[in-house]
Scaffold this motif. Structure first.
Motif, mmCIF file in Angstrom:
data_model
loop_
_atom_site.group_PDB
_atom_site.id
_atom_site.type_symbol
_atom_site.label_atom_id
_atom_site.label_comp_id
_atom_site.label_asym_id
_atom_site.label_seq_id
_atom_site.Cartn_x
_atom_site.Cartn_y
_atom_site.Cartn_z
ATOM 1 N N SER A 1 21.155 154.962 43.609
ATOM 2 C CA SER A 1 20.656 153.580 43.683
ATOM 3 C C SER A 1 19.441 153.420 42.789
ATOM 4 O O SER A 1 19.299 152.430 42.081
ATOM 5 C CB SER A 1 20.216 153.222 45.097
ATOM 6 O OG SER A 1 21.257 153.436 45.994
ATOM 7 N N LEU A 2 18.573 154.420 42.849
ATOM 8 C CA LEU A 2 17.341 154.385 42.065
ATOM 9 C C LEU A 2 17.650 154.276 40.573
ATOM 10 O O LEU A 2 17.048 153.468 39.867
ATOM 11 C CB LEU A 2 16.554 155.659 42.370
ATOM 12 C CG LEU A 2 15.067 155.722 42.047
ATOM 13 C CD1 LEU A 2 14.316 154.497 42.486
ATOM 14 C CD2 LEU A 2 14.463 156.975 42.695
ATOM 15 N N ILE A 3 18.610 155.050 40.102
ATOM 16 C CA ILE A 3 18.995 154.992 38.692
ATOM 17 C C ILE A 3 19.397 153.565 38.320
ATOM 18 O O ILE A 3 18.961 153.032 37.297
ATOM 19 C CB ILE A 3 20.131 156.000 38.380
ATOM 20 C CG1 ILE A 3 19.582 157.436 38.427
ATOM 21 C CG2 ILE A 3 20.773 155.700 37.026
ATOM 22 C CD1 ILE A 3 20.634 158.535 38.321
ATOM 23 N N PHE B 1 19.578 162.878 61.119
ATOM 24 C CA PHE B 1 19.011 163.985 60.338
ATOM 25 C C PHE B 1 18.769 165.218 61.210
ATOM 26 O O PHE B 1 18.879 166.344 60.743
ATOM 27 C CB PHE B 1 17.707 163.555 59.653
ATOM 28 C CG PHE B 1 17.913 162.469 58.629
ATOM 29 C CD1 PHE B 1 18.803 162.632 57.580
ATOM 30 C CD2 PHE B 1 17.219 161.269 58.721
ATOM 31 C CE1 PHE B 1 18.999 161.629 56.637
ATOM 32 C CE2 PHE B 1 17.404 160.260 57.783
ATOM 33 C CZ PHE B 1 18.305 160.438 56.746
ATOM 34 N N TYR C 1 21.855 161.209 51.829
ATOM 35 C CA TYR C 1 20.953 160.108 51.487
ATOM 36 C C TYR C 1 20.123 160.420 50.249
ATOM 37 O O TYR C 1 19.800 159.522 49.477
ATOM 38 C CB TYR C 1 20.063 159.732 52.679
ATOM 39 C CG TYR C 1 20.762 158.830 53.662
ATOM 40 C CD1 TYR C 1 20.983 157.494 53.366
ATOM 41 C CD2 TYR C 1 21.220 159.330 54.882
ATOM 42 C CE1 TYR C 1 21.643 156.667 54.264
ATOM 43 C CE2 TYR C 1 21.877 158.496 55.784
ATOM 44 C CZ TYR C 1 22.083 157.170 55.475
ATOM 45 O OH TYR C 1 22.737 156.337 56.358
ATOM 46 N N ARG C 2 19.779 161.680 50.032
ATOM 47 C CA ARG C 2 19.045 162.041 48.807
ATOM 48 C C ARG C 2 19.867 161.613 47.590
ATOM 49 O O ARG C 2 19.362 160.956 46.677
ATOM 50 C CB ARG C 2 18.780 163.558 48.765
ATOM 51 C CG ARG C 2 17.798 163.984 47.687
ATOM 52 C CD ARG C 2 18.448 164.485 46.402
ATOM 53 N NE ARG C 2 19.232 165.704 46.588
ATOM 54 C CZ ARG C 2 19.993 166.224 45.631
ATOM 55 N NH1 ARG C 2 20.106 165.621 44.438
ATOM 56 N NH2 ARG C 2 20.693 167.317 45.860
ATOM 57 N N ILE D 1 12.474 150.896 57.265
ATOM 58 C CA ILE D 1 11.646 152.103 57.302
ATOM 59 C C ILE D 1 10.266 151.825 57.904
ATOM 60 O O ILE D 1 9.794 152.559 58.753
ATOM 61 C CB ILE D 1 11.489 152.702 55.883
ATOM 62 C CG1 ILE D 1 12.851 153.191 55.353
ATOM 63 C CG2 ILE D 1 10.465 153.848 55.850
ATOM 64 C CD1 ILE D 1 13.516 154.257 56.198
ATOM 65 N N TYR E 1 20.364 157.637 47.457
ATOM 66 C CA TYR E 1 19.152 156.959 46.997
ATOM 67 C C TYR E 1 18.895 157.255 45.526
ATOM 68 O O TYR E 1 18.401 156.404 44.789
ATOM 69 C CB TYR E 1 17.936 157.374 47.840
ATOM 70 C CG TYR E 1 17.999 156.915 49.283
ATOM 71 C CD1 TYR E 1 18.783 155.834 49.673
ATOM 72 C CD2 TYR E 1 17.255 157.566 50.258
ATOM 73 C CE1 TYR E 1 18.836 155.427 51.002
ATOM 74 C CE2 TYR E 1 17.296 157.157 51.595
ATOM 75 C CZ TYR E 1 18.090 156.089 51.960
ATOM 76 O OH TYR E 1 18.126 155.687 53.267
ATOM 77 N N GLN E 2 19.197 158.468 45.118
ATOM 78 C CA GLN E 2 19.013 158.831 43.715
ATOM 79 C C GLN E 2 19.878 157.940 42.818
ATOM 80 O O GLN E 2 19.406 157.419 41.805
ATOM 81 C CB GLN E 2 19.421 160.290 43.550
ATOM 82 C CG GLN E 2 19.183 160.866 42.184
ATOM 83 C CD GLN E 2 19.350 162.370 42.238
ATOM 84 O OE1 GLN E 2 20.411 162.884 42.554
ATOM 85 N NE2 GLN E 2 18.287 163.076 41.923
ATOM 86 N N MET F 1 15.651 147.985 53.151
ATOM 87 C CA MET F 1 15.126 149.307 53.439
ATOM 88 C C MET F 1 13.646 149.293 53.764
ATOM 89 O O MET F 1 13.198 150.031 54.638
ATOM 90 C CB MET F 1 15.392 150.255 52.300
ATOM 91 C CG MET F 1 15.284 151.679 52.801
ATOM 92 S SD MET F 1 16.298 152.753 51.867
ATOM 93 C CE MET F 1 15.509 152.547 50.299
ATOM 94 N N ALA F 2 12.869 148.440 53.080
ATOM 95 C CA ALA F 2 11.426 148.395 53.336
ATOM 96 C C ALA F 2 11.158 148.071 54.799
ATOM 97 O O ALA F 2 10.385 148.755 55.475
ATOM 98 C CB ALA F 2 10.765 147.377 52.424
ATOM 99 N N GLU G 1 20.556 164.588 55.105
ATOM 100 C CA GLU G 1 19.403 164.490 54.193
ATOM 101 C C GLU G 1 19.925 164.531 52.760
ATOM 102 O O GLU G 1 19.474 163.779 51.898
ATOM 103 C CB GLU G 1 18.427 165.653 54.397
ATOM 104 C CG GLU G 1 17.731 165.694 55.732
ATOM 105 C CD GLU G 1 16.539 164.741 55.844
ATOM 106 O OE1 GLU G 1 16.329 163.904 54.953
ATOM 107 O OE2 GLU G 1 15.820 164.850 56.868
ATOM 108 N N ARG G 2 20.875 165.419 52.519
ATOM 109 C CA ARG G 2 21.463 165.544 51.188
ATOM 110 C C ARG G 2 22.255 164.286 50.817
ATOM 111 O O ARG G 2 22.116 163.772 49.714
ATOM 112 C CB ARG G 2 22.378 166.778 51.124
ATOM 113 C CG ARG G 2 23.012 166.976 49.765
ATOM 114 C CD ARG G 2 23.808 168.275 49.691
ATOM 115 N NE ARG G 2 24.472 168.407 48.414
ATOM 116 C CZ ARG G 2 23.905 168.874 47.318
ATOM 117 N NH1 ARG G 2 22.650 169.282 47.333
ATOM 118 N NH2 ARG G 2 24.581 168.941 46.190
ATOM 119 N N TYR H 1 19.572 156.618 62.862
ATOM 120 C CA TYR H 1 19.309 157.137 61.505
ATOM 121 C C TYR H 1 18.408 158.368 61.606
ATOM 122 O O TYR H 1 18.687 159.409 61.020
ATOM 123 C CB TYR H 1 18.643 156.030 60.690
ATOM 124 C CG TYR H 1 18.186 156.348 59.274
ATOM 125 C CD1 TYR H 1 19.082 156.298 58.203
ATOM 126 C CD2 TYR H 1 16.849 156.630 58.995
ATOM 127 C CE1 TYR H 1 18.654 156.536 56.899
ATOM 128 C CE2 TYR H 1 16.413 156.860 57.696
ATOM 129 C CZ TYR H 1 17.317 156.815 56.647
ATOM 130 O OH TYR H 1 16.881 157.047 55.357
#
Lengths: 197, 197
Positions: free
Chosen positions: B137-139, B120, B130-131, B91, B134-135, B87-88, B127-128, B116
């Motif tokens: 994945s972040l956890i 959007f 991926y929100r 993006i 990502y949320q 992702m880095a 957007e939702r 990508y």
DNA sequence: TAAAAGTCTTAAACTAGTTCATTTTTTTTC
DNA sequence: GAAAAAAAATGAACTAGTTTAAGACTTTTA
């Protein structure tokens, strides 16, 4: 509209990724709760179900768990302009394993779970804000998830100093050890060694 | 509309978080690229600027970096129904530090950076999606970022087996060592010890 | 401002994990 | 299906980081 300092800070933060109208700014601010926490006080403790996600407007806090032996493992230091909380507990409404304790007298803006959900209905643009915020966090956590296994403690310390120069002198060596993942004794040795170099 | 298997898989994955109309599904699929990669072939290599984010429809791949001594550090194994990539690099459009290599003959759906961004605009609902993606994945990355410093290698191995039973028998011990963050020799010792218990 | 509590330093004995070298077993390739 | 290549097992010598303990220094609190 004249905003007070803490509100200006959070609006500026959000405005990095999305544009808000004056009305949307006011609506957003109305969904936030102001929270103050004195040095050494807890913002939350393990066992709590996290009610808020936090944005720090002043101060410094540490987020940590205790392992089976009671040793603290610090997962982040949060200072002005940072977001913090325990997202797992906030989203799943399960008890948290984390403590959040103020290292300095601190001020925060919190968004409750109910208001977080409401925010997406009222201002769908926030899906985009959080999509980008989480994406950026994810990039840094993906990198960090390898640090513990691929760098030595000394390398992790040097990385920390380089990445967080504004934090390193606001925290104790002991807390830094809890973040780096080593004992305070070994932290002491590393620091004196690195300073000698 | 009759979907082919790989398209059904990705639509089901997306539909966990958002509802799409038939038209939106078709539009979304039109933005994807089908990619096949043979066992031992690279999907990408360090130095490349990542062109895609990938969804795996068949097979198994490893994502890794090489450290200064040339030792591999594996950051994830990706199997069917997983998202992967760097992702880095995707993006920021900077060269990647990662390799992605197929462990089995694999099939993927890729979305290019241009598509990508387009997604959007065309279907803001994403957007939702991926929100939330990502949320989640972040956890799991927040949790994992502490593993390396707070668990022993043996504990990390036991966690891995518990969390990824469907992966553990598709990969070599050597690659598992690269993920756990230890040498293959010590991995061998741990496995024989744990099996004896 | 004195006492108490917490933090930092140093050092010696210890343990988890590495390195290097060799042999056995499994997988890949032609 | 034989030969080559890669992976796994084992063991001995080594190193990064822990543990325990004690004294010096700083910060907090009454």
């Amino acid at each position: 509209m004249k905003l007070e300092y803490s509100h200006k800070l959070i609006i500026d933060n959000v405005s990095r990724f999305i544009d808000l109208t004056e009305l949307e700014k006011q609506k957003y601010i109305s969904l936030l709760t102001e929270i103050k926490v004195k040095k050494k006080a807890f913002l939350m403790q393990a066992g709590d179900i996290t009610r808020f996600e936090y944005f720090i407007t002043k101060g410094c806090l540490k987020v940590y768990t205790l392992d089976v032996d009671g040793a603290p493992h610090i997962s982040m230091f949060a200072v002005e302009d940072y977001w913090t909380g325990d997202m797992a507990s906030f989203i799943t409404k399960q008890p948290s394993r984390y403590f959040i304790k103020a290292i300095e007298d601190s001020e925060l803006l919190g968004i409750s779970r109910a208001n977080y959900d409401l925010l997406f209905q009222e201002i769908p643009k926030f899906e985009r804000f959080y999509r980008i915020l989480y994406q950026k966090s994810l990039i840094s956590y993906i990198r960090r998830s390898n640090y513990g296994i691929s760098l030595t403690a000394e390398e992790r310390y040097i990385e920390f100093k380089k990445k967080y120069p504004h934090i390193v002198n606001r925290i104790t060596q002991k807390d830094l050890a809890g973040y780096i993942g080593i004992t305070p004794e070994f932290m002491s040795k590393i620091i004196s060694k690195v300073n000698r170099m």
